[in-house]
Design a protein around this motif. Sequence first.
Motif, short mmCIF file in Angstrom:
data_model
loop_
_atom_site.label_atom_id
_atom_site.label_comp_id
_atom_site.label_asym_id
_atom_site.label_seq_id
_atom_site.Cartn_x
_atom_site.Cartn_y
_atom_site.Cartn_z
N ALA A 154 62.88 -22.27 -34.68
CA ALA A 154 64.02 -22.45 -34.14
C ALA A 154 63.90 -22.75 -32.81
O ALA A 154 63.03 -22.31 -31.86
N ALA A 155 64.81 -23.77 -32.32
CA ALA A 155 65.03 -23.96 -30.82
C ALA A 155 65.51 -22.95 -29.91
O ALA A 155 66.32 -22.28 -30.27
N PRO A 206 60.71 -25.58 -29.91
CA PRO A 206 60.62 -25.06 -31.18
C PRO A 206 59.80 -23.47 -31.18
O PRO A 206 58.80 -23.47 -30.50
N PRO A 248 73.32 -28.50 -28.33
CA PRO A 248 72.80 -27.70 -29.46
C PRO A 248 71.45 -28.31 -30.00
O PRO A 248 71.24 -29.50 -30.45
N GLY A 249 70.42 -27.37 -29.84
CA GLY A 249 69.13 -27.77 -30.22
C GLY A 249 68.14 -28.95 -29.53
O GLY A 249 67.05 -29.10 -29.82
#
Length: 176
Positions: free
Chosen positions: A124-125, A118, A62-63
């Motif tokens: 947001a990724a 981003p 995540p991310g």
Amino acid sequence: MAMLKTILGNLLRPSRTRAPADMPDVPTVYRGALAHDAARCTACGTCAFVCAPKAISFTQDPGVSVSWHFFIGQCSFCGLCAQNCPTQAISLDAEVPTGMNSAAGDGLRLESIVRLQPCTRCGAAHVPLPDAAIAALWGVEEAERGYCPDCRRWAASARLRSAFIPAAAEEVHHER
């Protein structure tokens, strides 16, 4: 007696097995080794969805990134993954796959890592879409190429509002 005659006949004949250097030519329509281009992949999951033997899977950090995994030992070489990939990130080369008998016992594993970036609007990724896909799908402005899916929807609805309600274009411009 007939069986003994057959056995002796087979033993005295030369081998009919082909040597590795004496393999037949691969036909042009042969679906062989799978290749994946991480730069074109959007991690949409279509390839994993259409893969009946579940040779393709995804894992997510995540991310940070999304990893694409391919297990050649499970692949039936049907070509559905390449046929259904919306960005043509998967191709089947006309080469015989290697590594079918790996030491791990489960076949050759391929992995591609798709890095998240981003959003240029909200931060947001997200997995960036290839420029060719963006141009073919939306034909958007250069500034919107780094948008995440939510911001792309927002920009599309803002363009639609400004097409029907000219005053809405001024309000959207002030929101930025």
